[in-house]
Structures are given as C-alpha cells and as structure tokens.
Design a protein around this motif. Structure first.
Motif, mmCIF file in Angstrom:
data_model
loop_
_atom_site.group_PDB
_atom_site.id
_atom_site.type_symbol
_atom_site.label_atom_id
_atom_site.label_comp_id
_atom_site.label_asym_id
_atom_site.label_seq_id
_atom_site.Cartn_x
_atom_site.Cartn_y
_atom_site.Cartn_z
ATOM 1 N N PHE A 11 0.864 -1.171 -0.076
ATOM 2 C CA PHE A 11 -0.094 0.012 -0.024
ATOM 3 C C PHE A 11 0.965 1.234 0.088
ATOM 4 N N THR A 12 0.373 2.318 -0.474
ATOM 5 C CA THR A 12 1.027 3.643 -0.304
ATOM 6 C C THR A 12 -0.425 4.600 0.276
ATOM 7 N N LEU A 13 -0.029 5.136 1.437
ATOM 8 C CA LEU A 13 -1.014 5.871 2.084
ATOM 9 C C LEU A 13 -0.454 7.044 2.612
ATOM 10 N N PRO A 14 -1.284 8.317 2.559
ATOM 11 C CA PRO A 14 -0.672 9.612 3.396
ATOM 12 C C PRO A 14 -0.535 9.493 4.892
ATOM 13 N N ASP A 15 0.228 9.719 5.465
ATOM 14 C CA ASP A 15 0.393 9.963 6.958
ATOM 15 C C ASP A 15 -0.194 11.257 7.305
ATOM 16 N N SER A 16 -0.174 11.538 8.690
ATOM 17 C CA SER A 16 -0.602 12.443 9.268
ATOM 18 C C SER A 16 -0.073 13.973 8.886
ATOM 19 N N GLU A 17 0.881 13.936 7.979
ATOM 20 C CA GLU A 17 1.448 15.327 7.457
ATOM 21 C C GLU A 17 1.014 15.389 6.119
ATOM 22 N N VAL A 33 7.530 -5.061 10.319
ATOM 23 C CA VAL A 33 6.463 -4.104 10.781
ATOM 24 C C VAL A 33 5.270 -4.733 11.242
ATOM 25 N N VAL A 34 4.950 -3.903 12.445
ATOM 26 C CA VAL A 34 3.527 -4.071 12.912
ATOM 27 C C VAL A 34 2.532 -3.154 12.119
ATOM 28 N N VAL A 35 1.498 -4.020 11.393
ATOM 29 C CA VAL A 35 0.625 -2.944 10.720
ATOM 30 C C VAL A 35 -0.778 -3.179 11.921
ATOM 31 N N TYR A 36 -1.243 -2.041 12.102
ATOM 32 C CA TYR A 36 -2.450 -2.312 12.665
ATOM 33 C C TYR A 36 -3.732 -1.279 12.244
ATOM 34 N N PHE A 37 -4.961 -1.810 12.173
ATOM 35 C CA PHE A 37 -6.089 -1.144 11.619
ATOM 36 C C PHE A 37 -6.901 -0.865 12.819
ATOM 37 N N TYR A 38 -7.467 0.339 12.719
ATOM 38 C CA TYR A 38 -8.549 0.889 13.994
ATOM 39 C C TYR A 38 -9.688 1.712 13.359
ATOM 40 N N PRO A 39 -10.560 1.734 13.957
ATOM 41 C CA PRO A 39 -11.867 2.486 13.651
ATOM 42 C C PRO A 39 -11.506 3.873 13.428
ATOM 43 N N ALA A 40 -11.256 4.485 14.436
ATOM 44 C CA ALA A 40 -11.318 6.106 14.251
ATOM 45 C C ALA A 40 -10.370 6.705 15.303
ATOM 46 N N ALA A 41 -9.729 7.610 14.796
ATOM 47 C CA ALA A 41 -8.819 8.369 15.646
ATOM 48 C C ALA A 41 -9.465 9.071 16.963
ATOM 49 N N ALA A 42 -9.078 9.356 17.992
ATOM 50 C CA ALA A 42 -9.499 9.988 19.274
ATOM 51 C C ALA A 42 -10.886 9.474 19.663
ATOM 52 N N THR A 43 -11.291 8.343 19.737
ATOM 53 C CA THR A 43 -12.408 7.632 20.259
ATOM 54 C C THR A 43 -11.666 6.901 21.196
ATOM 55 N N ASP A 58 -9.659 7.768 8.713
ATOM 56 C CA ASP A 58 -9.524 9.038 9.101
ATOM 57 C C ASP A 58 -8.866 10.089 8.176
ATOM 58 N N LYS A 59 -9.106 10.999 7.774
ATOM 59 C CA LYS A 59 -8.201 11.987 6.906
ATOM 60 C C LYS A 59 -6.948 12.432 7.685
ATOM 61 N N PRO A 60 -6.045 13.011 6.842
ATOM 62 C CA PRO A 60 -4.641 13.254 7.304
ATOM 63 C C PRO A 60 -4.798 14.368 8.533
ATOM 64 N N ALA A 61 -5.633 15.293 8.256
ATOM 65 C CA ALA A 61 -5.880 16.590 9.352
ATOM 66 C C ALA A 61 -6.497 15.818 10.644
ATOM 67 N N LYS A 62 -7.218 15.128 10.785
ATOM 68 C CA LYS A 62 -7.755 14.618 12.112
ATOM 69 C C LYS A 62 -6.528 13.873 12.545
ATOM 70 N N LEU A 63 -5.833 12.774 11.842
ATOM 71 C CA LEU A 63 -4.747 11.992 12.297
ATOM 72 C C LEU A 63 -3.671 13.266 12.770
ATOM 73 N N ALA A 64 -3.332 14.071 12.212
ATOM 74 C CA ALA A 64 -2.424 15.151 12.754
ATOM 75 C C ALA A 64 -2.813 15.547 14.401
ATOM 76 N N LEU A 101 -1.663 6.400 9.339
ATOM 77 C CA LEU A 101 -1.930 6.649 7.814
ATOM 78 C C LEU A 101 -3.386 6.652 7.631
ATOM 79 N N SER A 102 -3.690 7.231 6.495
ATOM 80 C CA SER A 102 -5.028 7.472 6.154
ATOM 81 C C SER A 102 -5.547 6.576 4.942
#
Length: 157
Positions: free
Chosen positions: A16-22, A36-46, A76-82, A95-96
């Motif tokens: 994959f290629t995905l944008p990070d929080s920046e 590499v540990v790759v983990y998937f989660y539903p939503a930032a800040a929950t 989540d979009k990069p801005a929310k991740l940031a 990553l978004s």
C-alpha cells in the motif's frame, strides 16, 4: 457483502501507499527488510482507539529495540490524524485509508458484530509483516485494551 479471505501466516502482505498525518506518502514496501506491525483501527480520538494508540506509543521503544516498526491505519483524513498525533504525543506513523481500499485488501473492513448487531465497518486487526513482506502473524477482532501486551508476549518482546 461477501467476506474477503482473511490473511494468514505466510501470505504476501498486500502493498500500500497511503498519506500519513502530514500528508507524506508512506508505502509498506519502504520497510522491506524490516519487521513491521501494521494495525487497523476504526477512528482516531475515540476511547478505544486512543487507548490502543497510547499503548503502542508507550511500548514503542521496546518494539523498536526488538526490530519492529509500528504503522497505524484508519479511515480518518490526515488532518484528523495530525490532531490525534499532537493530542496524544504519538511517535509512530498514522496513515489515512479514507476509501478503505487497503483495509479491504487486508480483510480489515467488512461485517462485524457490535453490541449484538451485524454492522459493516473497520475490523480492529493487527498484523506482523516479516522482512520479506510476508504475514508472520494475523490477528483479527483484537481488543483495544491489553492487545499490545499480548502482542509483545507473542513476539517475545
């Protein structure tokens, strides 16, 4: 919605290629030759996702010392991740996957049971990818709390 084939040990990890929080593009192939540990989660800040991310943050030095890099992926979009990274002092890339294409390829998006009902969403999952780009561990439906401790035990870290 038909369930995708879940990944298991020995499978080639879908790249994959995905944008990070920046907004910087990050590819799994950038980490070839590393674990590499790759983990998937539903939503930032929950609550659950914050607990899980902070757990990875708090155990990152030990994981890094044992040769593991951590990448978190959510829709989540990069801005929310940031904002999430700044609020929680997270020190690993988030990553978004806004269109959920990567989650789908990893079978980390689909039908799941929540509070006794079948819903479609992100399946909290963690994978360990070996230096050759193959799945070493595939863990689906993990709990947000206590999961990192179990992962460290399984990885002998």
């Amino acid at each position: 919605m038909s369930e995708l084939k879940r990944l298991s040990a020995g499978d080639l990890a879908p790249d994959f290629t995905l944008p990070d929080s920046e907004g910087t593009e990050v590819s799994l192939s950038d980490y070839r030759g590393k674990s590499v540990v790759v983990y998937f989660y539903p939503a930032a800040a929950t609550p659950g996702c914050t607990k899980q991310a902070c757990d990875f943050r708090d155990n990152l030095a030990e994981l890094n010392d044992a040769g593991f890099t951590v990448l978190g992926i959510s829709p989540d979009k990069p801005a929310k991740l940031a904002k999430f990274v700044a609020a929680e002092g997270l020190t690993f890339p988030l990553l978004s996957d806004a269109d959920r294409a990567v989650m789908t390829a990893w079978a980390a998006f689909g039908e799941k049971t929540m509070y006794g009902k079948t819903v479609t969403g992100v399946i909290r999952s963690t994978f360990v990818v070996d230096p050759d780009g193959r799945i070493a561990h595939a863990l689906y439906n993990v709990r947000a709390t206590g999961h990192v401790a179990k992962l460290r035990k399984d990885l002998k870290v």
